[in-house]
Design an enzyme around this catalytic site. Structure first.
Site, short mmCIF file in Angstrom:
data_model
loop_
_atom_site.label_atom_id
_atom_site.label_comp_id
_atom_site.label_asym_id
_atom_site.label_seq_id
_atom_site.Cartn_x
_atom_site.Cartn_y
_atom_site.Cartn_z
N SER A 172 -9.92 1.95 2.63
CA SER A 172 -9.04 2.66 1.74
C SER A 172 -8.08 1.77 0.94
O SER A 172 -7.52 2.21 -0.05
CB SER A 172 -8.23 3.67 2.54
OG SER A 172 -7.37 3.03 3.46
N SER A 176 -9.96 -0.51 6.76
CA SER A 176 -9.38 -0.42 5.41
C SER A 176 -8.67 -1.66 4.90
O SER A 176 -8.32 -1.73 3.73
CB SER A 176 -8.43 0.76 5.34
OG SER A 176 -9.16 1.95 5.25
N LYS A 213 0.85 -1.20 0.00
CA LYS A 213 0.00 0.00 0.00
C LYS A 213 0.88 1.25 0.00
O LYS A 213 1.87 1.32 0.73
CB LYS A 213 -0.90 -0.03 1.24
CG LYS A 213 -2.00 1.03 1.24
CD LYS A 213 -2.91 0.86 2.46
CE LYS A 213 -4.06 1.86 2.48
NZ LYS A 213 -4.92 1.72 3.67
N1 GLN Z 1 -13.33 3.82 5.85
C1 GLN Z 1 -12.80 4.31 7.07
C2 GLN Z 1 -12.52 5.79 6.97
O1 GLN Z 1 -12.87 6.35 5.99
C3 GLN Z 1 -11.57 3.53 7.44
C4 GLN Z 1 -10.33 4.02 6.84
C5 GLN Z 1 -9.13 3.22 7.23
O2 GLN Z 1 -9.22 2.18 7.85
N2 GLN Z 1 -7.98 3.76 6.90
O3 GLN Z 1 -11.97 6.38 7.84
#
Ligand code: GLN
Length: 494
Positions: free
Chosen positions: A157, A181, A82
Protein backbone atom coordinates in the site's frame (compact mmCIF):
# COMPACT_ATOMS: atom_id res chain seq x y z
CA UNK A 1 27.84 24.56 -11.24
CA UNK A 2 25.63 23.67 -8.32
CA UNK A 3 24.83 20.06 -7.43
CA UNK A 4 21.24 18.95 -7.65
CA UNK A 5 20.50 18.43 -3.97
CA UNK A 6 17.63 16.06 -4.70
CA UNK A 7 20.04 13.49 -6.14
CA UNK A 8 22.09 13.09 -2.97
CA UNK A 9 21.61 10.40 -0.36
CA UNK A 10 20.17 11.40 3.00
CA UNK A 11 23.46 10.65 4.74
CA UNK A 12 25.33 12.97 2.35
CA UNK A 13 22.72 15.69 2.80
CA UNK A 14 22.98 15.37 6.57
CA UNK A 15 26.74 15.81 6.59
CA UNK A 16 26.54 18.81 4.25
CA UNK A 17 23.86 20.43 6.41
CA UNK A 18 25.70 19.72 9.64
CA UNK A 19 28.98 21.12 8.28
CA UNK A 20 27.03 24.18 6.99
CA UNK A 21 28.03 23.54 3.40
CA UNK A 22 24.34 23.80 2.53
CA UNK A 23 21.36 24.75 4.65
CA UNK A 24 18.37 22.59 5.48
CA UNK A 25 16.21 25.35 3.98
CA UNK A 26 18.04 24.96 0.63
CA UNK A 27 17.71 21.17 0.74
CA UNK A 28 14.04 21.33 1.72
CA UNK A 29 13.26 23.97 -0.92
CA UNK A 30 14.98 21.86 -3.60
CA UNK A 31 12.67 18.97 -2.75
CA UNK A 32 9.57 21.17 -2.68
CA UNK A 33 10.55 22.43 -6.16
CA UNK A 34 11.09 18.88 -7.34
CA UNK A 35 7.65 17.87 -6.06
CA UNK A 36 6.15 20.77 -8.00
CA UNK A 37 7.92 19.64 -11.14
CA UNK A 38 7.56 15.85 -10.91
CA UNK A 39 4.49 14.97 -8.91
CA UNK A 40 1.86 16.02 -11.43
CA UNK A 41 2.69 12.92 -13.46
CA UNK A 42 3.18 10.58 -10.47
CA UNK A 43 0.80 11.59 -7.67
CA UNK A 44 3.00 10.33 -4.87
CA UNK A 45 1.68 13.02 -2.49
CA UNK A 46 -1.85 13.57 -1.22
CA UNK A 47 -0.80 16.70 0.64
CA UNK A 48 2.30 18.87 0.36
CA UNK A 49 3.25 20.99 3.37
CA UNK A 50 6.03 23.16 1.97
CA UNK A 51 5.62 26.05 4.37
CA UNK A 52 5.66 23.93 7.51
CA UNK A 53 8.64 21.98 6.19
CA UNK A 54 10.57 25.21 5.65
CA UNK A 55 9.78 26.40 9.18
CA UNK A 56 11.19 23.14 10.55
CA UNK A 57 14.22 23.45 8.27
CA UNK A 58 14.90 26.99 9.42
CA UNK A 59 14.90 25.87 13.04
CA UNK A 60 17.56 23.29 12.30
CA UNK A 61 19.65 25.85 10.44
CA UNK A 62 19.41 28.38 13.27
CA UNK A 63 20.44 25.81 15.86
CA UNK A 64 23.43 24.72 13.78
CA UNK A 65 24.40 28.34 13.13
CA UNK A 66 24.27 28.94 16.89
CA UNK A 67 26.83 26.17 17.33
CA UNK A 68 24.47 23.54 18.73
CA UNK A 69 25.04 19.86 18.02
CA UNK A 70 22.51 18.58 15.42
CA UNK A 71 19.53 17.09 17.26
CA UNK A 72 19.88 13.84 15.30
CA UNK A 73 21.99 12.21 12.61
CA UNK A 74 19.33 13.22 10.06
CA UNK A 75 18.55 16.71 11.37
CA UNK A 76 17.60 18.96 8.48
CA UNK A 77 16.99 16.19 5.94
CA UNK A 78 13.34 16.26 4.78
CA UNK A 79 10.98 13.30 4.61
CA UNK A 80 7.73 12.09 3.03
CA UNK A 81 5.23 10.60 5.50
CA UNK A 82 2.62 7.97 4.64
CA UNK A 83 -0.84 9.43 5.10
CA UNK A 84 -1.72 6.95 7.82
CA UNK A 85 0.30 8.65 10.59
CA UNK A 86 -1.54 11.28 12.59
CA UNK A 87 -0.31 14.87 12.13
CA UNK A 88 -1.81 17.94 13.80
CA UNK A 89 -0.75 20.38 11.08
CA UNK A 90 -1.96 18.55 7.96
CA UNK A 91 -4.75 16.11 7.10
CA UNK A 92 -4.56 12.37 7.76
CA UNK A 93 -6.88 10.64 5.31
CA UNK A 94 -5.55 7.08 4.90
CA UNK A 95 -6.50 7.75 1.26
CA UNK A 96 -10.15 7.24 2.23
CA UNK A 97 -13.18 9.43 1.57
CA UNK A 98 -14.33 8.67 5.09
CA UNK A 99 -11.41 10.74 6.46
CA UNK A 100 -11.34 13.42 3.75
CA UNK A 101 -9.73 16.60 5.15
CA UNK A 102 -9.66 15.11 8.65
CA UNK A 103 -6.98 16.65 10.89
CA UNK A 104 -5.87 14.74 13.98
CA UNK A 105 -5.93 16.49 17.36
CA UNK A 106 -2.63 14.80 18.23
CA UNK A 107 0.58 13.66 16.54
CA UNK A 108 1.53 10.00 16.19
CA UNK A 109 4.57 9.06 18.28
CA UNK A 110 6.44 8.50 15.03
CA UNK A 111 5.48 12.01 13.84
CA UNK A 112 6.73 13.46 17.13
CA UNK A 113 10.00 11.57 16.79
CA UNK A 114 10.54 13.00 13.30
CA UNK A 115 9.84 16.52 14.55
CA UNK A 116 12.14 16.09 17.57
CA UNK A 117 14.87 14.77 15.27
CA UNK A 118 14.65 17.99 13.21
CA UNK A 119 13.35 16.18 10.12
CA UNK A 120 11.12 18.51 8.05
CA UNK A 121 7.95 16.76 6.83
CA UNK A 122 7.39 17.55 3.15
CA UNK A 123 3.87 16.13 3.10
CA UNK A 124 1.72 13.02 3.25
CA UNK A 125 1.99 10.26 0.69
CA UNK A 126 -0.61 8.31 -1.24
CA UNK A 127 -1.50 4.73 -0.34
CA UNK A 128 -4.13 2.07 -0.78
CA UNK A 129 -7.15 2.99 1.34
CA UNK A 130 -6.42 2.10 4.98
CA UNK A 131 -3.32 0.22 3.72
CA UNK A 132 -5.29 -2.51 1.97
CA UNK A 133 -3.79 -3.29 -1.39
CA UNK A 134 -0.58 -3.90 -3.31
CA UNK A 135 -0.78 -1.27 -6.05
CA UNK A 136 -1.97 2.07 -4.56
CA UNK A 137 -4.90 1.83 -6.94
CA UNK A 138 -7.26 1.50 -3.97
CA UNK A 139 -6.65 5.15 -3.05
CA UNK A 140 -9.89 7.15 -3.10
CA UNK A 141 -7.86 10.03 -4.56
CA UNK A 142 -6.48 8.24 -7.61
CA UNK A 143 -3.44 5.99 -8.08
CA UNK A 144 0.26 6.75 -7.84
CA UNK A 145 2.39 5.86 -10.86
CA UNK A 146 5.75 4.09 -10.88
CA UNK A 147 8.58 6.53 -11.74
CA UNK A 148 10.33 3.75 -13.70
CA UNK A 149 7.35 3.46 -16.05
CA UNK A 150 4.30 5.63 -15.45
CA UNK A 151 1.96 3.06 -16.98
CA UNK A 152 2.82 0.73 -14.11
CA UNK A 153 1.92 0.46 -10.41
CA UNK A 154 4.39 1.62 -7.72
CA UNK A 155 3.42 -1.21 -5.39
CA UNK A 156 1.26 -0.87 -2.34
CA UNK A 157 0.00 0.00 0.00
CA UNK A 158 2.87 2.45 0.40
CA UNK A 159 3.27 3.27 -3.28
CA UNK A 160 3.35 7.01 -2.64
CA UNK A 161 6.34 6.84 -0.30
CA UNK A 162 8.29 4.54 -2.64
CA UNK A 163 7.49 6.64 -5.72
CA UNK A 164 8.54 9.83 -3.88
CA UNK A 165 11.95 8.27 -3.16
CA UNK A 166 12.46 6.80 -6.61
CA UNK A 167 11.60 10.13 -8.28
CA UNK A 168 13.88 12.17 -5.99
CA UNK A 169 10.97 14.06 -4.45
CA UNK A 170 12.15 13.02 -0.99
CA UNK A 171 15.44 11.52 0.25
CA UNK A 172 13.66 9.62 3.05
CA UNK A 173 10.17 8.25 3.55
CA UNK A 174 8.01 6.42 6.07
CA UNK A 175 5.79 3.46 5.33
CA UNK A 176 3.80 0.84 7.21
CA UNK A 177 4.01 -2.86 6.63
CA UNK A 178 1.12 -5.11 7.61
CA UNK A 179 1.72 -7.73 4.93
CA UNK A 180 4.41 -6.19 2.75
CA UNK A 181 3.42 -2.57 2.20
CA UNK A 182 6.94 -1.25 2.78
CA UNK A 183 8.88 -4.05 1.11
CA UNK A 184 6.88 -4.67 -2.06
CA UNK A 185 6.75 -0.98 -3.08
CA UNK A 186 10.50 -0.80 -2.36
CA UNK A 187 11.07 -3.82 -4.60
CA UNK A 188 9.12 -2.51 -7.58
CA UNK A 189 10.70 0.97 -7.45
CA UNK A 190 14.31 -0.10 -6.77
CA UNK A 191 14.37 1.52 -3.33
CA UNK A 192 15.09 0.13 0.14
CA UNK A 193 12.51 -0.49 2.86
CA UNK A 194 12.46 -2.27 6.19
CA UNK A 195 9.65 -3.78 8.21
CA UNK A 196 11.13 -3.62 11.71
CA UNK A 197 10.40 -6.24 14.36
CA UNK A 198 6.78 -5.98 15.49
CA UNK A 199 6.48 -3.72 18.51
CA UNK A 200 9.75 -1.85 18.02
CA UNK A 201 8.28 1.21 16.26
CA UNK A 202 5.31 2.74 18.06
CA UNK A 203 1.82 2.27 16.60
CA UNK A 204 0.43 5.17 18.67
CA UNK A 205 -1.23 7.50 16.17
CA UNK A 206 -0.81 5.03 13.31
CA UNK A 207 -4.37 4.51 12.06
CA UNK A 208 -5.02 0.81 12.62
CA UNK A 209 -5.43 -1.61 9.75
CA UNK A 210 -4.71 -4.95 11.47
CA UNK A 211 -3.21 -4.24 14.88
CA UNK A 212 -1.40 -7.55 15.40
CA UNK A 213 0.44 -7.10 12.09
CA UNK A 214 0.85 -3.33 11.51
CA UNK A 215 4.35 -1.90 11.78
CA UNK A 216 5.72 1.48 10.77
CA UNK A 217 9.14 1.47 9.18
CA UNK A 218 11.86 3.37 7.32
CA UNK A 219 12.32 3.73 3.56
CA UNK A 220 15.32 5.17 1.71
CA UNK A 221 17.37 4.89 -1.45
CA UNK A 222 20.27 3.24 0.34
CA UNK A 223 20.65 0.75 3.18
CA UNK A 224 22.58 3.26 5.30
CA UNK A 225 19.92 5.97 4.89
CA UNK A 226 17.26 3.47 5.87
CA UNK A 227 19.27 2.46 8.94
CA UNK A 228 19.73 6.09 10.02
CA UNK A 229 15.96 6.60 9.82
CA UNK A 230 15.29 3.28 11.56
CA UNK A 231 17.20 4.48 14.63
CA UNK A 232 15.26 7.75 14.69
CA UNK A 233 11.80 6.14 14.70
CA UNK A 234 12.35 3.01 16.82
CA UNK A 235 12.03 2.81 20.58
CA UNK A 236 9.75 1.84 23.43
CA UNK A 237 6.53 3.80 23.78
CA UNK A 238 4.29 3.35 26.83
CA UNK A 239 1.36 4.67 24.79
CA UNK A 240 1.44 1.58 22.54
CA UNK A 241 0.33 -1.52 24.48
CA UNK A 242 2.29 -3.84 22.18
CA UNK A 243 5.48 -1.78 22.27
CA UNK A 244 8.57 -3.80 23.11
CA UNK A 245 10.58 -2.45 26.02
CA UNK A 246 14.03 -3.20 24.60
CA UNK A 247 16.92 -0.99 23.49
CA UNK A 248 16.92 0.10 19.83
CA UNK A 249 18.95 -2.33 17.73
CA UNK A 250 22.34 -1.01 16.49
CA UNK A 251 21.31 -0.93 12.84
CA UNK A 252 23.50 1.99 11.73
CA UNK A 253 26.64 0.34 13.03
CA UNK A 254 25.58 -2.88 11.30
CA UNK A 255 25.02 -1.08 7.99
CA UNK A 256 28.46 0.52 8.19
CA UNK A 257 30.07 -2.78 9.08
CA UNK A 258 28.29 -4.52 6.20
CA UNK A 259 29.24 -1.88 3.65
CA UNK A 260 32.92 -2.19 4.41
CA UNK A 261 33.20 -5.88 5.16
CA UNK A 262 32.48 -9.35 3.95
CA UNK A 263 29.89 -11.88 5.11
CA UNK A 264 32.24 -14.56 6.41
CA UNK A 265 30.55 -16.58 9.13
CA UNK A 266 27.05 -15.42 8.18
CA UNK A 267 24.63 -18.26 7.39
CA UNK A 268 22.09 -17.33 4.72
CA UNK A 269 19.06 -19.59 4.25
CA UNK A 270 17.29 -19.75 0.90
CA UNK A 271 13.65 -20.58 1.62
CA UNK A 272 12.69 -23.38 -0.74
CA UNK A 273 8.98 -22.51 -0.65
CA UNK A 274 9.65 -18.88 -1.65
CA UNK A 275 11.50 -19.64 -4.85
CA UNK A 276 8.94 -21.05 -7.23
CA UNK A 277 8.83 -21.69 -10.95
CA UNK A 278 5.52 -19.84 -10.96
CA UNK A 279 7.38 -16.57 -10.28
CA UNK A 280 8.46 -14.34 -13.15
CA UNK A 281 11.60 -15.75 -14.75
CA UNK A 282 13.55 -12.51 -14.57
CA UNK A 283 12.77 -12.25 -10.86
CA UNK A 284 14.15 -15.71 -10.19
CA UNK A 285 17.25 -14.98 -12.28
CA UNK A 286 17.89 -11.76 -10.37
CA UNK A 287 17.39 -13.58 -7.08
CA UNK A 288 19.78 -16.38 -8.00
CA UNK A 289 22.39 -13.81 -9.02
CA UNK A 290 21.97 -12.07 -5.66
CA UNK A 291 22.45 -15.36 -3.81
CA UNK A 292 25.62 -15.99 -5.83
CA UNK A 293 26.84 -12.55 -4.79
CA UNK A 294 26.18 -13.35 -1.12
CA UNK A 295 28.21 -16.55 -1.56
CA UNK A 296 31.01 -14.53 -3.16
CA UNK A 297 30.95 -12.24 -0.11
CA UNK A 298 31.78 -15.25 2.03
CA UNK A 299 28.30 -16.12 3.33
CA UNK A 300 27.50 -19.75 3.90
CA UNK A 301 24.36 -20.36 1.83
CA UNK A 302 22.06 -23.21 2.84
CA UNK A 303 18.60 -24.27 1.70
CA UNK A 304 15.84 -24.30 4.31
CA UNK A 305 12.28 -25.54 4.12
CA UNK A 306 9.26 -23.82 5.66
CA UNK A 307 6.39 -26.07 4.59
CA UNK A 308 3.63 -24.08 6.28
CA UNK A 309 4.45 -20.91 4.32
CA UNK A 310 2.14 -22.39 1.70
CA UNK A 311 -0.78 -21.45 3.96
CA UNK A 312 0.46 -17.96 4.86
CA UNK A 313 -1.72 -16.24 2.28
CA UNK A 314 -4.89 -18.02 3.40
CA UNK A 315 -4.10 -17.36 7.05
CA UNK A 316 -3.25 -13.68 6.50
CA UNK A 317 -6.34 -13.00 4.41
CA UNK A 318 -8.50 -14.24 7.31
CA UNK A 319 -6.62 -12.63 10.19
CA UNK A 320 -6.25 -9.26 8.48
CA UNK A 321 -9.93 -8.88 7.47
CA UNK A 322 -11.03 -10.04 10.93
CA UNK A 323 -8.97 -7.31 12.59
CA UNK A 324 -10.04 -4.80 9.94
CA UNK A 325 -13.72 -5.50 10.53
CA UNK A 326 -13.21 -4.73 14.19
CA UNK A 327 -10.83 -1.75 13.83
CA UNK A 328 -12.84 0.03 11.15
CA UNK A 329 -16.02 -0.14 13.24
CA UNK A 330 -14.84 3.17 14.71
CA UNK A 331 -15.82 4.98 11.51
CA UNK A 332 -19.44 5.32 12.57
CA UNK A 333 -20.20 8.90 11.41
CA UNK A 334 -20.65 9.96 15.02
CA UNK A 335 -17.20 10.86 16.24
CA UNK A 336 -15.18 12.09 13.30
CA UNK A 337 -14.86 11.95 9.56
CA UNK A 338 -17.56 11.81 6.93
CA UNK A 339 -21.23 11.94 7.93
CA UNK A 340 -24.01 11.26 5.46
CA UNK A 341 -27.30 12.38 6.97
CA UNK A 342 -30.32 13.72 5.12
CA UNK A 343 -31.80 14.96 8.38
CA UNK A 344 -34.49 12.31 8.47
CA UNK A 345 -32.36 9.27 9.19
CA UNK A 346 -32.06 7.09 12.27
CA UNK A 347 -28.58 6.70 13.79
CA UNK A 348 -28.31 3.30 12.16
CA UNK A 349 -29.24 4.68 8.76
CA UNK A 350 -26.64 7.44 9.13
CA UNK A 351 -23.97 4.86 9.93
CA UNK A 352 -24.93 2.65 7.03
CA UNK A 353 -25.15 5.51 4.53
CA UNK A 354 -21.85 7.00 5.71
CA UNK A 355 -19.97 3.72 5.51
CA UNK A 356 -21.50 2.91 2.13
CA UNK A 357 -20.37 6.27 0.76
CA UNK A 358 -17.10 6.56 2.65
CA UNK A 359 -15.38 3.21 2.11
CA UNK A 360 -14.06 1.88 -1.20
CA UNK A 361 -14.64 -1.54 -2.70
CA UNK A 362 -11.61 -3.38 -1.27
CA UNK A 363 -12.21 -2.05 2.25
CA UNK A 364 -15.83 -3.16 2.10
CA UNK A 365 -14.79 -6.57 0.77
CA UNK A 366 -12.43 -7.09 3.71
CA UNK A 367 -14.91 -5.84 6.32
CA UNK A 368 -17.40 -8.36 5.00
CA UNK A 369 -14.92 -11.25 4.92
CA UNK A 370 -13.74 -10.40 8.43
CA UNK A 371 -17.24 -10.05 9.84
CA UNK A 372 -18.10 -13.43 8.38
CA UNK A 373 -14.90 -15.08 9.68
CA UNK A 374 -15.58 -13.80 13.19
CA UNK A 375 -19.28 -14.67 13.29
CA UNK A 376 -20.41 -17.29 15.77
CA UNK A 377 -20.52 -20.71 14.17
CA UNK A 378 -17.65 -19.84 11.79
CA UNK A 379 -15.14 -18.35 14.22
CA UNK A 380 -13.29 -21.60 14.98
CA UNK A 381 -13.37 -22.84 11.40
CA UNK A 382 -11.95 -19.63 9.92
CA UNK A 383 -10.34 -17.24 12.38
CA UNK A 384 -9.36 -20.04 14.77
CA UNK A 385 -7.72 -22.10 12.04
CA UNK A 386 -5.91 -19.05 10.70
CA UNK A 387 -4.40 -18.43 14.13
CA UNK A 388 -3.22 -22.04 14.33
CA UNK A 389 -1.51 -21.69 10.96
CA UNK A 390 0.11 -18.51 12.22
CA UNK A 391 1.69 -20.52 15.04
CA UNK A 392 2.90 -23.18 12.60
CA UNK A 393 4.52 -20.51 10.44
CA UNK A 394 6.34 -19.11 13.46
CA UNK A 395 7.60 -22.64 14.22
CA UNK A 396 8.85 -23.05 10.66
CA UNK A 397 10.81 -19.84 11.10
CA UNK A 398 12.24 -21.04 14.43
CA UNK A 399 13.49 -24.24 12.80
CA UNK A 400 14.93 -22.32 9.85
CA UNK A 401 16.75 -19.88 12.12
CA UNK A 402 18.55 -22.77 13.75
CA UNK A 403 20.27 -23.34 10.42
CA UNK A 404 20.60 -19.75 9.23
CA UNK A 405 21.14 -16.23 10.62
CA UNK A 406 19.04 -14.59 7.90
CA UNK A 407 16.67 -15.98 5.28
CA UNK A 408 16.35 -14.67 1.73
CA UNK A 409 13.78 -14.74 -1.07
CA UNK A 410 12.58 -12.48 -3.84
CA UNK A 411 10.49 -9.69 -2.26
CA UNK A 412 7.73 -10.02 -4.82
CA UNK A 413 7.11 -12.78 -7.38
CA UNK A 414 6.70 -10.19 -10.15
CA UNK A 415 7.99 -6.86 -11.33
CA UNK A 416 5.49 -3.94 -11.37
CA UNK A 417 2.47 -4.68 -13.51
CA UNK A 418 0.33 -2.32 -15.58
CA UNK A 419 -2.17 -0.09 -13.81
CA UNK A 420 -5.60 -1.68 -14.04
CA UNK A 421 -4.27 -5.14 -14.79
CA UNK A 422 -5.23 -6.78 -11.48
CA UNK A 423 -7.88 -4.44 -10.06
CA UNK A 424 -10.75 -6.77 -10.89
CA UNK A 425 -8.99 -9.88 -9.64
CA UNK A 426 -8.34 -9.61 -5.88
CA UNK A 427 -6.67 -13.02 -5.69
CA UNK A 428 -4.13 -12.10 -8.39
CA UNK A 429 -3.41 -8.94 -6.39
CA UNK A 430 -3.04 -10.89 -3.11
CA UNK A 431 -0.53 -13.25 -4.75
CA UNK A 432 1.99 -10.44 -4.97
CA UNK A 433 2.24 -10.66 -1.14
CA UNK A 434 3.26 -14.31 -1.14
CA UNK A 435 6.86 -13.74 -0.02
CA UNK A 436 6.30 -10.90 2.44
CA UNK A 437 3.38 -12.20 4.54
CA UNK A 438 5.16 -14.88 6.66
CA UNK A 439 7.37 -12.26 8.36
CA UNK A 440 4.34 -10.22 9.45
CA UNK A 441 2.52 -13.28 10.75
CA UNK A 442 5.56 -14.19 12.87
CA UNK A 443 6.20 -10.62 14.06
CA UNK A 444 9.76 -10.74 12.75
CA UNK A 445 11.72 -8.19 10.68
CA UNK A 446 12.64 -8.06 6.99
CA UNK A 447 14.09 -5.70 4.40
CA UNK A 448 13.85 -5.30 0.65
CA UNK A 449 16.99 -4.17 -1.12
CA UNK A 450 17.17 -3.71 -4.91
CA UNK A 451 18.75 -6.62 -6.78
CA UNK A 452 18.85 -4.98 -10.19
CA UNK A 453 16.38 -5.26 -13.02
CA UNK A 454 14.63 -8.24 -14.53
CA UNK A 455 16.13 -9.45 -17.80
CA UNK A 456 12.66 -10.00 -19.27
CA UNK A 457 11.29 -6.47 -18.88
CA UNK A 458 14.01 -4.20 -17.50
CA UNK A 459 11.96 -3.44 -14.37
CA UNK A 460 13.17 -3.46 -10.74
CA UNK A 461 13.47 -6.59 -8.62
CA UNK A 462 13.92 -6.69 -4.84
CA UNK A 463 15.88 -9.12 -2.67
CA UNK A 464 14.10 -9.83 0.60
CA UNK A 465 16.27 -10.42 3.66
CA UNK A 466 14.48 -11.74 6.77
CA UNK A 467 15.70 -12.06 10.37
CA UNK A 468 14.23 -13.15 13.70
CA UNK A 469 12.52 -10.78 16.13
CA UNK A 470 14.90 -8.22 17.62
CA UNK A 471 17.71 -9.10 15.22
CA UNK A 472 17.05 -6.20 12.83
CA UNK A 473 20.77 -5.38 12.67
CA UNK A 474 21.37 -8.59 10.69
CA UNK A 475 19.22 -7.23 7.86
CA UNK A 476 21.39 -4.13 7.65
CA UNK A 477 24.71 -5.91 7.76
CA UNK A 478 23.73 -8.32 4.99
CA UNK A 479 21.79 -5.67 3.05
CA UNK A 480 24.66 -3.18 3.09
CA UNK A 481 27.25 -5.79 2.13
CA UNK A 482 25.09 -6.95 -0.76
CA UNK A 483 24.34 -3.37 -1.88
CA UNK A 484 28.05 -2.51 -1.97
CA UNK A 485 28.91 -5.65 -3.92
CA UNK A 486 26.03 -5.19 -6.33
CA UNK A 487 26.99 -1.63 -7.21
CA UNK A 488 24.71 1.17 -8.42
CA UNK A 489 21.55 0.53 -10.43
CA UNK A 490 20.96 2.99 -13.26
CA UNK A 491 17.57 4.60 -12.82
CA UNK A 492 15.67 5.83 -15.89
CA UNK A 493 14.16 8.68 -13.85
CA UNK A 494 15.23 12.09 -15.16
N1 GLN B 1 -0.82 -5.99 0.19
C1 GLN B 1 -1.17 -6.45 1.49
C2 GLN B 1 -2.65 -6.26 1.72
O1 GLN B 1 -3.31 -5.89 0.83
C3 GLN B 1 -0.35 -5.76 2.53
C4 GLN B 1 -0.87 -4.47 2.97
C5 GLN B 1 -0.02 -3.81 4.00
O2 GLN B 1 1.08 -4.24 4.31
N2 GLN B 1 -0.57 -2.77 4.58
O3 GLN B 1 -3.15 -6.49 2.78
Amino acid sequence: MSTDLTRLDASELASKIHSREVSSVEVTQAHIDRIGQADGALHAFLHVAGEQALVAAKEVDSAIAAGDEPVSALAGVPIALKDIFATTDMPTTCASKILEDWVSPYDATLTTKLREAGIPILGKTNMDEFAMGSSTENSAYGPTRNPWDTTRIPGGSGGGSAAALASYQAPLAIGTDTGGSIRQPAAVTATVGTKPTYGTVSRFGLVACASSLDQGGPCGRTVLDTALLHEVIAGYDPRDSTSVDEPVRPVVEAARQGASGDLKGVRVGVVKELRSDSYQRGVIASFDAAVAQLTALGAEVVEVSCPNFEYALASYYLILPSEVSSNLARFDAMRYGLRVDDGDMSAEQVMAATRAAGFGKEVKRRIMIGTYALSSGYYDAYYGSALKVRTLIARDFDAAYEKADVLVSPTSPFTPWKLGEKVDDPLAMYLSDLCTLPTNLAGHCAMSVPSGVSADDGLPVGLQIMAPALADERLYRVGAAYEAARGPIASPVS
